[in-house]
Design a protein around this motif. Sequence first.
Motif, PDB file in Angstrom:
ATOM      1  N   UNK A 197       0.823  -1.210   0.000  1.00  0.00           N
ATOM      2  CA  UNK A 197       0.000   0.000   0.000  1.00  0.00           C
ATOM      3  C   UNK A 197       0.860   1.264   0.000  1.00  0.00           C
ATOM      4  N   UNK A 198       2.058   1.157  -0.483  1.00  0.00           N
ATOM      5  CA  UNK A 198       2.926   2.318  -0.681  1.00  0.00           C
ATOM      6  C   UNK A 198       3.186   2.475  -2.167  1.00  0.00           C
ATOM      7  N   UNK A 215      -3.859   8.274   2.897  1.00  0.00           N
ATOM      8  CA  UNK A 215      -3.727   7.836   1.511  1.00  0.00           C
ATOM      9  C   UNK A 215      -3.725   6.310   1.456  1.00  0.00           C
ATOM     10  N   UNK A 216      -4.553   5.734   0.579  1.00  0.00           N
ATOM     11  CA  UNK A 216      -4.593   4.285   0.423  1.00  0.00           C
ATOM     12  C   UNK A 216      -4.933   3.943  -1.017  1.00  0.00           C
ATOM     13  N   UNK A 454      -7.698   9.828  -1.956  1.00  0.00           N
ATOM     14  CA  UNK A 454      -7.346  10.994  -1.135  1.00  0.00           C
ATOM     15  C   UNK A 454      -8.641  11.541  -0.541  1.00  0.00           C
ATOM     16  N   UNK A 455      -8.686  11.735   0.773  1.00  0.00           N
ATOM     17  CA  UNK A 455      -9.947  12.113   1.425  1.00  0.00           C
ATOM     18  C   UNK A 455     -10.195  13.608   1.464  1.00  0.00           C
ATOM     19  N   UNK A 456      -9.264  14.427   0.931  1.00  0.00           N
ATOM     20  CA  UNK A 456      -9.468  15.876   0.893  1.00  0.00           C
ATOM     21  C   UNK A 456      -9.207  16.549   2.220  1.00  0.00           C
ATOM     22  N   UNK A 459      -4.673  14.390   3.130  1.00  0.00           N
ATOM     23  CA  UNK A 459      -4.035  13.354   2.308  1.00  0.00           C
ATOM     24  C   UNK A 459      -3.259  13.992   1.159  1.00  0.00           C
ATOM     25  N   UNK A 460      -1.997  13.587   0.998  1.00  0.00           N
ATOM     26  CA  UNK A 460      -1.212  14.034  -0.145  1.00  0.00           C
ATOM     27  C   UNK A 460       0.039  13.172  -0.250  1.00  0.00           C
ATOM     28  N   UNK A 461       0.820  13.399  -1.308  1.00  0.00           N
ATOM     29  CA  UNK A 461       2.074  12.692  -1.532  1.00  0.00           C
ATOM     30  C   UNK A 461       3.170  13.683  -1.881  1.00  0.00           C
TER      31      UNK A 461
END
Length: 851
Positions: A197-198, A215-216, A454-456, A459-461
């Motif tokens: 999950x990465x 994040x998932x 992304x749940x808003x 969540x980010x990367x």
Amino acid sequence: MTVSRNRDIARFLGKTEKNNTSNFRLTHTGDGSGLVVYATKENLPTTGLTSGDQAFVTNTSRLYISNGSGWYNVALINATPSLTISPTGAIELSTAGATTTITLTATDSDNAVAGLTFSVDSDGSFGGLGTISQDSSVFTITPLSEDSATTTSSTLTFKASDGISFGSGTSAITLRFSIQNSKYTTLLLQADTAGTDNQTDASTNSLSITEYGNVTSTALSPYHPGGYSTYFDGNDYISIADGTYKTLGSDPWTYECWVYPTSVAAGNKWILGDHASSGSGATTSANLVLNGANFGIFCRTSAGGNISVNESTTRSVNQWYHLALVFDQSNVILYVDGTAVITQSHTSGFNDGSGSFSVGRTGDYNGSYYTGYVRDVRLVKGTAVYTSAFTPPTSSLTAITNTQLLLCHLPYIADGSTNDHTISTGGTPSTIRFIPYNYRDLYVKADHGGSVHFDGNGDYMDVTTSTAADFGTGDFTVEVWWYPTTPTQNGVLWGGFTNATNTSNNVCEFYLGLSTGWLRPHINTNFNNTWTTRISTTEFCNDKAWNHVAYVRNGNVGNIYINGKKGPDNAIDGAAEFNNPFSSLRVFRSWQTTTSYGKGYLADLRIVKGTAVYTSDFTPPTVPLTAISNTELLTMTNKNNIWDVSSGSQVMTKSGNVTASNTQRKFATSSAIYFDGSGDYLDFVKKDEYHFSSSDDFTVEGWWYFAANSGTIPFILMGTGVDATPAHYSDWIMYRNGSGNFAFGQYSNTSNVFRTFASFTPTLNTWYHIAVSRSGTDLKGFIDGVQQGSTITDSTAWTNKSGSRPLRMGRFIGGGGSSSYFNGYAQDVRITKGLARYTSNFTPPTAEFSG
């Protein structure tokens, strides 16, 4: 006689030898020597030889010549015939029984008029696929039925012979039927210990990616096998402007679609049609309606009359129906699931409707909206596709001859006909992984990809790179699939400033969110100390549907493509640069600290630097993207170790240490899911497909391995538990209750329902197949294929009690808020809605479920 080739000799001798039972001189040359036929080499004479004597040996098909003291074999060259097979490549047989024709074409360089013969050999497995007949060089394959076929593939070797040599070629033959009853599967869990999950970067750069928040990744994918349907919530529609494509006239025509109504109400609910905004019958041509629980039609004739009829059969909610409205120039006929339920005599033409064509409502009329799913809307003008009772389609409809529209089948909202009409939307029609057909392929990560949620809200990367998004003044293509879920204002794909007054030159932002009320992607840059929208579009993305977005710079022109459609040209100053000034590329969040988080799902984010990949309209990708030349970054796919293969459950949350494991597993073809009994559980976002009405057949099942066997043991439940503080309710729960019984129950704030099958204390460290199945009003529980206890009469609506609570595995909240956890392993957990898979004792599955 002068002989040039063995084949010519064989042909000549074949005509004379049948009456020649001994060595016989057939011809003479001028010098007195001749050609003699012998049966074997041993028959060749060894004395009395004359130089130039000739012999032919039949069992070797060889020509010999003597030097007066012995024999020499004469080696003659025969060219192999050249063979062409049509069609070329692998051949997939029809699952509907239609024949396949294979034509062979061959040439022979030795003799253009040679009489070639053709044949075919099988690898031995073809008999499990079909039968084959031959007419000279034409072979006809008739596939077996689904009940008769015993294999899925074979190889045929076709040959062309000139009597001596063979030219050959092979064809791979496949026959792939859909996975039986897979259309009823609403959850099927799979696990793989290789998943982390990465997210990773699949480009040659292998850039480092760090995830933040929740994040998932999931199996929700724009490439999911089987496609999508469109859901209308009672306020939604899709629409195409009025045009000649729907001018029906007096020629034959067919409207058809699949519908799955989720509610019924008195009066007409327009499934599709073309009324003008007034709703007047004089403004329409043809419509399909749901009137209460009956399907009906409303047509306006060219003479000004109405054909308005409803069927008499009462239909159920939460069930797929195939509708076909057909005009065959004698009658207007409505077929439901292939049976004519309305037949109205009519021989003349139809009114030319003046409204748009809409699905979810009729035309431009703002009222009486339909609620439910729709799949494969097709208008065929000029053909009555159905002229008598028929079996409803078992696979996706295609744009056959005369197709004017093909809607509600893609992951994005678009017309699949060759007309490629522009579609507008009202409300939020959603593309959903829910279809009326059995799947032909099971979801596989490598083949069908996935997405990242992304749940808003945090969540980010961050992608560690200082160069991947530094495009300078060169060409570039940035593309991504986006499935918005109520996105936030000013969401960004990535951001290039740290505060609202940043004036660094050549910094750019890629917007992917709600902007001035629209989901309209664009790029802003700071050039000559001025923030400006450099590349924009007049089009917009659709909420709760997949959208393929591509940002492209091609020389001094920039474009944004949405679902393959090229937006307006944007002139770009040749000196304008598009850069990311930071050491990381921050994805789905601005570099500002608290604003502009993206919301929804992203799939296949690819950055290509130095190439304008798209320069004109294109069909959006149908398979996962690859790292083509100049790819700087490729990421966003399913990297999870647990996922739902049936529909790509939209969000799954892991709690505790739940994980994939190979320590114990029923089937070695995948991993099991491990719960440690102390805080481990899985939650899946609630969906209608997990709920069962009072009339729904259903099956809940799976394999469980118990490391503990006392107290309440939850297997799987729709909800979180019992009435407690705070309230925890469940539409249904399959479990071993506190009294030690295998049971199925419901908890609510008004009443509880308990269906108890039999006492059950599982043996530790043992796999059990556990299932609950309802057929009609017969509710049964099974352990290892054996019914437990008596059949229970049940018409409970196992729904509307859990509110917004999730589908849960591994944890049950009891009275007072106490929790019970499952301790052990689970594999192949499946929910089936609309089908009782087991109605009597059965042999437990011996392999993983395929759908």
